[in-house]
Design a protein around this motif. Structure first.
Motif, short mmCIF file in Angstrom:
data_model
loop_
_atom_site.label_atom_id
_atom_site.label_comp_id
_atom_site.label_asym_id
_atom_site.label_seq_id
_atom_site.Cartn_x
_atom_site.Cartn_y
_atom_site.Cartn_z
N SER A 233 -25.25 76.44 48.19
CA SER A 233 -25.30 74.99 48.00
C SER A 233 -26.70 74.43 48.03
O SER A 233 -26.99 73.40 47.43
CB SER A 233 -24.43 74.28 49.05
OG SER A 233 -24.77 74.71 50.35
N ARG A 234 -27.61 75.10 48.72
CA ARG A 234 -29.00 74.60 48.75
C ARG A 234 -29.64 74.66 47.37
O ARG A 234 -30.66 74.06 47.12
CB ARG A 234 -29.81 75.42 49.75
CG ARG A 234 -30.09 76.83 49.29
CD ARG A 234 -30.71 77.69 50.38
NE ARG A 234 -29.64 78.34 51.13
CZ ARG A 234 -29.86 79.23 52.07
NH1 ARG A 234 -31.09 79.54 52.42
NH2 ARG A 234 -28.86 79.80 52.71
N HIS A 235 -29.01 75.42 46.47
CA HIS A 235 -29.53 75.54 45.11
C HIS A 235 -28.66 74.77 44.11
O HIS A 235 -28.77 74.98 42.92
CB HIS A 235 -29.59 77.01 44.69
CG HIS A 235 -30.41 77.84 45.62
ND1 HIS A 235 -31.73 77.59 45.86
CD2 HIS A 235 -30.09 78.91 46.39
CE1 HIS A 235 -32.20 78.48 46.73
NE2 HIS A 235 -31.22 79.28 47.06
N ALA A 236 -27.78 73.92 44.60
CA ALA A 236 -26.88 73.21 43.68
C ALA A 236 -27.67 72.28 42.77
O ALA A 236 -28.75 71.80 43.11
CB ALA A 236 -25.85 72.40 44.47
N ALA A 237 -27.10 72.04 41.60
CA ALA A 237 -27.78 71.19 40.62
C ALA A 237 -27.91 69.76 41.12
O ALA A 237 -27.03 69.22 41.75
CB ALA A 237 -27.02 71.21 39.30
N ALA A 238 -29.05 69.16 40.83
CA ALA A 238 -29.27 67.78 41.19
C ALA A 238 -28.82 66.87 40.05
O ALA A 238 -28.24 67.31 39.08
CB ALA A 238 -30.75 67.57 41.51
N GLY A 239 -29.11 65.57 40.18
CA GLY A 239 -28.86 64.67 39.08
C GLY A 239 -27.66 63.77 39.25
O GLY A 239 -27.36 62.99 38.34
N VAL A 240 -26.93 63.86 40.37
CA VAL A 240 -25.81 62.95 40.60
C VAL A 240 -26.36 61.60 41.01
O VAL A 240 -27.17 61.50 41.94
CB VAL A 240 -24.87 63.50 41.69
CG1 VAL A 240 -23.70 62.54 41.92
CG2 VAL A 240 -24.37 64.89 41.31
N ALA A 241 -25.93 60.55 40.33
CA ALA A 241 -26.49 59.22 40.57
C ALA A 241 -26.02 58.66 41.91
O ALA A 241 -24.88 58.89 42.35
CB ALA A 241 -26.07 58.28 39.44
N ARG A 242 -26.90 57.88 42.55
CA ARG A 242 -26.53 57.18 43.77
C ARG A 242 -25.80 55.89 43.42
O ARG A 242 -26.22 55.19 42.50
CB ARG A 242 -27.78 56.85 44.59
CG ARG A 242 -28.52 58.07 45.12
CD ARG A 242 -29.76 57.65 45.89
NE ARG A 242 -30.42 58.80 46.49
CZ ARG A 242 -31.50 58.69 47.28
NH1 ARG A 242 -32.03 57.49 47.53
NH2 ARG A 242 -32.04 59.79 47.80
N PRO A 243 -24.73 55.57 44.12
CA PRO A 243 -24.01 54.32 43.83
C PRO A 243 -24.83 53.10 44.26
O PRO A 243 -25.78 53.21 45.05
CB PRO A 243 -22.73 54.46 44.65
CG PRO A 243 -23.08 55.40 45.75
CD PRO A 243 -24.08 56.36 45.19
N GLU A 244 -24.43 51.94 43.79
CA GLU A 244 -25.19 50.72 44.04
C GLU A 244 -25.17 50.31 45.51
O GLU A 244 -26.04 49.58 45.96
CB GLU A 244 -24.64 49.59 43.18
CG GLU A 244 -23.17 49.27 43.43
CD GLU A 244 -22.64 48.19 42.51
OE1 GLU A 244 -21.52 47.71 42.75
OE2 GLU A 244 -23.34 47.84 41.53
N TRP A 245 -24.20 50.80 46.27
CA TRP A 245 -24.10 50.44 47.69
C TRP A 245 -24.87 51.41 48.59
O TRP A 245 -24.72 51.37 49.81
CB TRP A 245 -22.64 50.38 48.13
CG TRP A 245 -21.78 51.55 47.70
CD1 TRP A 245 -20.90 51.56 46.67
CD2 TRP A 245 -21.75 52.87 48.27
NE1 TRP A 245 -20.30 52.80 46.56
CE2 TRP A 245 -20.81 53.62 47.54
CE3 TRP A 245 -22.42 53.48 49.34
CZ2 TRP A 245 -20.52 54.96 47.84
CZ3 TRP A 245 -22.14 54.81 49.63
CH2 TRP A 245 -21.20 55.53 48.89
#
Length: 420
Positions: A233-245
């Motif tokens: 998991s430390r090598h999992a892909a990034a790029g998931v957007a943070r929600p507005e909250w």
């Protein structure tokens, strides 16, 4: 540079860690072909690997199961081993025949690679079995996989373990054992020859378990080929957007993160709904991931809850005080990497095994059901927030994860298997 085939069944929780392996292999200069279902072609190509599709009978995941206990193990052997194995082996054999292949890395439910590993070493590539689930290896020191029982201590526990293992191998899964043996003989001419069906990784040149020894039951009879590399998991892909909250996470209230993962999330009344109800009046902030389902499908959110279809766990976990989960292996490790204590409620698929290890390792509370009551969840969260031993336990595992060799250590071991 080695020519490597990475194999995974077409399931999110199986493909994701193997993609982590593929990315690291590519980063080290190796050529990677990734064999899985067509639904994951885009994700495979985004990793830099070449996509190789599984054919009919193995290309799609079975529907999530609601069975528990031994019935779940029997159903899992059918759905994950017997049904897809011919298609897996055909696709893998075709890929090997098409181009020279040095190594096959396969997650443990990909039994097409198990059939391959029964062949003489000189006639096949090296095989590495990747443990993306709690270890399935049978042992005189552990109860059978799927029962969710901790090993216990002393001679009485060992007698119990031996008796349960005999019962599962010779009675409960006897027909499954015979079916897999016949299937492997049909595919390769080599059967199990007395090897228990869940023990096929013992034939591989290396068993790469994606955890640390501190989170797995000790086995005095483990094969010498077993190694612990820590989670991918430390090598999992990034790029998931943070929600507005997202900024709400920085308030003084403890953050309680609840999810049912991306597989067992068809029915939010199992865990998410009772968690929202349990904590609605507590002085906490409840964060919900819908596991890639629309947020609109979630139950009504109380004032102290926030939700998103999917969340960047790598960014979120350092802010979390308690992780409430149905026990997916990857999520458990994300939590422990960050020293987060866990409330776990899962009783289908491999989840009872992960849940049992949470309690055994002292990193959280196992509610021992997949449908806990709001009162049980509330009491468990309160207990963890008031008792620092669970956080201490999770931090202990987190320290072991930080010190583990990771995928690069696995690649080092793989390269030692290559012809010199």
């Amino acid at each position: 540079m080695a020519s490597v085939i990475v194999c995974s069944g077409p399931h999110d929780g199986h493909v994701s860690p193997m993609l982590g392996v593929a990315r690291q292999l590519i980063g080290r200069g190796h050529r990677v072909r990734f064999l899985t279902g067509p639904a994951y072609e885009e994700a495979v190509r985004a990793s830099g690997a070449e996509f190789v599709p599984l054919g009919d009978g193995a290309a799609s995941a079975p529907a999530p199961s609601s069975t528990t206990g031994i019935a779940a193990v029997r159903e899992g052997v059918r759905a994950l081993v017997i049904d897809p194995a011919p298609g897996q082996f055909l696709a893998l054999s075709t890929a090997i025949a098409a181009e020279p292949t040095d190594v096959v890395l396969a997650e443990v439910t990909f039994v097409g690679a198990g059939a391959l590993s029964g062949l003489p070493r000189k006639s096949r590539p090296a095989v590495i079995a990747c443990g993306i689930l709690p270890s399935t290896l049978s042992s005189q020191d552990c109860a059978p996989f799927g029962l969710g029982l901790s090993p216990g201590r002393g001679p009485v526990a060992r007698m119990r373990n031996r008796g349960l293992n005999w019962l599962v191998e010779n009675v409960v899964l006897r027909d499954s054992q015979r079916q897999v043996d016949a299937l492997m003989r049909e595919l390769t001419g080599v059967g199990l020859d007395g090897l228990f069906v869940l023990d096929w990784p013992r034939r591989a040149e290396l068993i790469a378990q994606f955890t640390v020894a501190e989170f797995e039951y000790p086995r005095s009879d483990a094969p010498e080929s077993l190694r612990f590399f820590g989670p991918t998991s430390r090598h999992a892909a990034a790029g998931v957007a943070r929600p507005e909250w997202w900024e709400d996470l920085d308030s003084s209230r403890p953050v309680i993160y609840v999810t049912q993962g991306t597989v067992s999330n068809a029915d939010f009344t199992a865990l998410i709904a009772p968690t929202l109800q349990a904590l609605a009046q507590e002085d906490v902030l409840v964060v919900v991931s819908a596991g890639r389902r629309p947020v609109e499908d979630l139950p009504p959110l109380p004032a102290n809850a926030r939700a998103a279809g999917f969340l960047p766990d790598a960014d979120l976990m350092p802010k979390v005080a308690v992780y409430v989960t149905n026990g997916g292996y990857g999520g458990l490790h994300y939590a422990m990497e960050n020293g987060v204590p866990i409330v776990v409620a899962g009783d289908t698929e491999d989840k009872p095994e992960g849940a049992a290890r949470v309690a055994w390792a002292g990193v959280g509370i196992n509610l021992k059901t997949g449908r806990p009551s709001p009162a049980a969840i509330r009491n468990a969260v309160r207990k963890i927030l008031g008792d620092g031993r669970y956080q201490t336990g999770s931090r202990r595992i987190g320290a072991a994860i930080a010190a583990s060799p990771g995928v690069n250590g696995l690649i080092d071991e793989m390269e030692r298997l290559l012809p010199q």
